[in-house]
Design an enzyme around this catalytic site. Structure first.
Site, PDB file in Angstrom:
ATOM      1  N   PRO A 182       0.828  -1.218   0.000  1.00 43.98           N
ATOM      2  CA  PRO A 182       0.000   0.000   0.000  1.00 43.98           C
ATOM      3  C   PRO A 182       0.852   1.254   0.000  1.00 43.98           C
ATOM      4  CG  PRO A 182      -0.141  -1.132   2.117  1.00 43.98           C
ATOM      5  CD  PRO A 182       0.624  -2.018   1.215  1.00 43.98           C
ATOM      6  N   GLU A 213       1.833  -7.369   8.053  1.00 43.99           N
ATOM      7  CA  GLU A 213       2.054  -5.929   7.891  1.00 43.99           C
ATOM      8  C   GLU A 213       3.100  -5.659   6.805  1.00 43.99           C
ATOM      9  OE1 GLU A 213      -0.851  -5.257  10.078  1.00 43.99           O
ATOM     10  OE2 GLU A 213       0.311  -3.463   9.573  1.00 43.99           O
ATOM     11  N   ARG A 252      -2.042  -8.757 -21.068  1.00 45.27           N
ATOM     12  CA  ARG A 252      -2.980  -8.433 -22.146  1.00 45.27           C
ATOM     13  C   ARG A 252      -2.326  -7.514 -23.182  1.00 45.27           C
ATOM     14  NH1 ARG A 252      -5.452  -3.511 -21.979  1.00 45.27           N
ATOM     15  NH2 ARG A 252      -7.301  -4.222 -23.131  1.00 45.27           N
ATOM     16  N   ASP A 297      -7.165   1.302 -25.592  1.00 38.87           N
ATOM     17  CA  ASP A 297      -7.567   1.188 -24.184  1.00 38.87           C
ATOM     18  C   ASP A 297      -7.955   2.537 -23.606  1.00 38.87           C
ATOM     19  OD1 ASP A 297      -5.156  -1.254 -22.978  1.00 38.87           O
ATOM     20  OD2 ASP A 297      -7.282  -1.419 -23.493  1.00 38.87           O
TER      21      ASP A 297
HETATM   22  N1  LIG Z   1      -0.491  -3.400  -4.023  1.00 39.66           N
HETATM   23  C1  LIG Z   1      -1.094  -3.221  -3.060  1.00 39.66           C
HETATM   24  C2  LIG Z   1      -1.925  -2.946  -1.932  1.00 39.66           C
HETATM   25  C3  LIG Z   1      -1.983  -3.524  -0.662  1.00 39.66           C
HETATM   26  C4  LIG Z   1      -1.133  -4.559  -0.042  1.00 39.66           C
HETATM   27  C5  LIG Z   1      -0.121  -5.179  -0.778  1.00 39.66           C
HETATM   28  C6  LIG Z   1       0.719  -6.095  -0.155  1.00 39.66           C
HETATM   29  C7  LIG Z   1       0.536  -6.397   1.197  1.00 39.66           C
HETATM   30  C8  LIG Z   1       1.224  -7.221   2.123  1.00 39.66           C
HETATM   31  C9  LIG Z   1       0.585  -7.099   3.354  1.00 39.66           C
HETATM   32  N2  LIG Z   1      -0.442  -6.241   3.213  1.00 39.66           N
HETATM   33  C10 LIG Z   1      -1.343  -5.847   4.280  1.00 39.66           C
HETATM   34  C11 LIG Z   1      -0.894  -4.563   4.898  1.00 39.66           C
HETATM   35  C12 LIG Z   1      -1.768  -3.872   5.649  1.00 39.66           C
HETATM   36  C13 LIG Z   1      -1.377  -2.696   6.228  1.00 39.66           C
HETATM   37  C14 LIG Z   1      -0.127  -2.214   6.051  1.00 39.66           C
HETATM   38  C15 LIG Z   1       0.710  -2.922   5.258  1.00 39.66           C
HETATM   39  N3  LIG Z   1       0.336  -4.099   4.659  1.00 39.66           N
HETATM   40  C16 LIG Z   1      -0.498  -5.784   1.919  1.00 39.66           C
HETATM   41  C17 LIG Z   1      -1.337  -4.871   1.314  1.00 39.66           C
HETATM   42  N4  LIG Z   1      -2.965  -2.908   0.029  1.00 39.66           N
HETATM   43  N5  LIG Z   1      -3.535  -1.987  -0.769  1.00 39.66           N
HETATM   44  C18 LIG Z   1      -2.922  -1.966  -1.967  1.00 39.66           C
HETATM   45  N6  LIG Z   1      -3.241  -1.114  -3.019  1.00 39.66           N
END
Ligand SMILES: N#Cc1c(-c2ccc3ccn(Cc4ccccn4)c3c2)n[nH]c1N
Length: 243
Positions: free
Chosen positions: A89, A116, A158, A173
Site C-alpha cells: 500500500p 504488515e 494483455r 484502451d
Molecule cells: N499493491 C497493493 C496494496 C496492498 C497490499 C499489498 C501487499 C501487502 C502485504 C501485506 N499487506 C497488508 C498490509 C496492511 C497494512 C499495512 C501494510 N500491509 C499488503 C497490502 N494494500 N492496498 C494496496 N493497493
C-alpha cells in the site's frame, strides 16, 4: 515473458491459469510459476513472520525466508533479466504506463507479502542488485499482495503481442490516449425503451469517431478531471476544446 510469484497462498493465484491468461500460457506466450514461500522455511512451524522491531500491531515477514526464496527463484542476480515487483500500500501507483513499461521485461518476479508486509531489508538488498518496484494498485488497504499481483499480471499480459484477439483493443484502451473510454453499445437497437445513439448506426465513420471522442472527453471531465489536467498542451484540438 516468464512470471514467478512467491506467496504463502499459492491457490490465490489459480486465476492466472484461467481464460485469457491460461490461453496465453497454453500458447507459450508466457510462462507462469507460483512458489510457496513456506518451501524455504526450515522449522517445524514453517514460520514466515515475527514481531515488529519498535513494537506496533501485527507481524512482519522474516527477511531470511524471503532471501532464500528469492535467491532460488531469481537465480544469479548479476545481469538478471528479471524485475522484482513488491506490491505494497506504500508503493508508487501502478498505472497503464507502468504496465506498458513492464511488457519489455523478460522476467517479472512478484513477492506477495502478508501480515504488515515484508522486512524492508529484502527490498533494500535486492534493489542494490536489480530493478525493484514497490507498487500499489490503489489507495485502499488489502490483506496481502496476491490480489494486486492478479491485477498487475492481467494488465501487463494483455498488452503482450498475440494475447488479445484484436490488437486494436490494447491500442485503444482507456488511458491509452489519456482519456477514459466512452460508452459502448451492441444489439438490440432498442432495449427497455433505450435506443442506441443513432450516430453509431449511421455508417459515417468520421461522425462516429467524433461522437466517441466527445463522449470520452465528457466522461473524463466528469469522472477524472485530473487526467484532463495531465494531458500535454497539444493533446486537445479545437473540436475537443468545444466539448
Ligand atoms: N499493491 C497493493 C496494496 C496492498 C497490499 C499489498 C501487499 C501487502 C502485504 C501485506 N499487506 C497488508 C498490509 C496492511 C497494512 C499495512 C501494510 N500491509 C499488503 C497490502 N494494500 N492496498 C494496496 N493497493
Amino acid at each position: 515473458m516468464r512470471i514467478d510469484v512467491v506467496t504463502i497462498f499459492p491457490s490465490y493465484l489459480a486465476p492466472l491459469r484461467e481464460a485469457l491468461l491460461g490461453r496465453a500460457i497454453d500458447r507459450g506466450l508466457i510462462e507462469v510459476a507460483v512458489h510457496d514461500l513456506r518451501d524455504w522455511t526450515h522449522d517445524v512451524h514453517q514460520a514466515v513472520d515475527d514481531s515488529p522491531y519498535g513494537g506496533g500491531p501485527g507481524m512482519v515477514m522474516k527477511p531470511q525466508v524471503w532471501g532464500e526464496a528469492l535467491d532460488s527463484v531469481i537465480g544469479p542476480v548479476i545481469d538478471s533479466p528479471a524485475r522484482l515487483v513488491v506490491p505494497t500500500p506504500a508503493g508508487r501507483p501502478f498505472t497503464q504506463q507502468l504496465a506498458h513499461e513492464w511488457t519489455s521485461a523478460e522476467r517479472l518476479v512478484f513477492a506477495c507479502g502478508r501480515y504488515e508486509g515484508i522486512d524492508q531489508r529484502v527490498v533494500d538488498h535486492y534493489a542494490q542488485r536489480m530493478p525493484v518496484d514497490e507498487v500499489s494498485i490503489g489507495d485502499y488497504v488489502l490483506v496481502g499482495g496476491e490480489v494486486a499481483v492478479l491485477v498487475m499480471v492481467e494488465a501487463v499480459v494483455r498488452l503482450l503481442p498475440g494475447v488479445l484477439g484484436n490488437p486494436r483493443s490494447a491500442a485503444e484502451d482507456s488511458f491509452s490516449d489519456g482519456l477514459l473510454e466512452g460508452p459502448a453499445y451492441t444489439r438490440p437497437e432498442v432495449w427497455r425503451d433505450l435506443p442506441v445513439p443513432p450516430v453509431l448506426r449511421s455508417g459515417d465513420h468520421a461522425a462516429v469517431d467524433r461522437w466517441r471522442r466527445d463522449r470520452a472527453l465528457e466522461r473524463t471531465a466528469r469522472l477524472r478531471p485530473d487526467l484532463l489536467a495531465a494531458l500535454p498542451p497539444d493533446a486537445l484540438d479545437e473540436a475537443d476544446r468545444a466539448v
